[in-house]
Design a protein around this motif. Structure first.
Motif: not given
Length: 84
Positions: A25-42
């Protein structure tokens, strides 16, 4: 990012002394208010992932070829993705 390609569930295989991995697989679904979201935006700003259209509570991220190459260098694994 290793979780995005399933590297935390399956192990790389070894051939001729080198480690290889084929993502399932090559995807991840991140919640808009979680720490994963900020890391993935970087990572997105660096060109390692791409994002889809944000939903009501989450957004999907996909790895790019540059991201797979970067992750492979970090983990000393040759990552082969036939889609990229």
């Amino acid at each position: 990012m290793a979780h995005m390609i399933g590297l935390n569930y399956k192990r790389p295989y070894v051939r001729h002394g080198r480690r290889y991995y084929k993502p399932y697989r090559s995807y991840f679904c991140a919640a808009l208010s979680g720490p994963d979201y900020e890391a993935l935006r970087k990572l997105e700003r660096r060109g390692f992932v791409e994002s889809g259209k944000p939903g009501e509570k989450a957004v999907y991220f996909w790895t790019t070829r540059d991201g797979l190459d970067w992750l492979g260098r970090q983990l000393n694994v040759q990552i082969h993705d036939p889609k990229n």
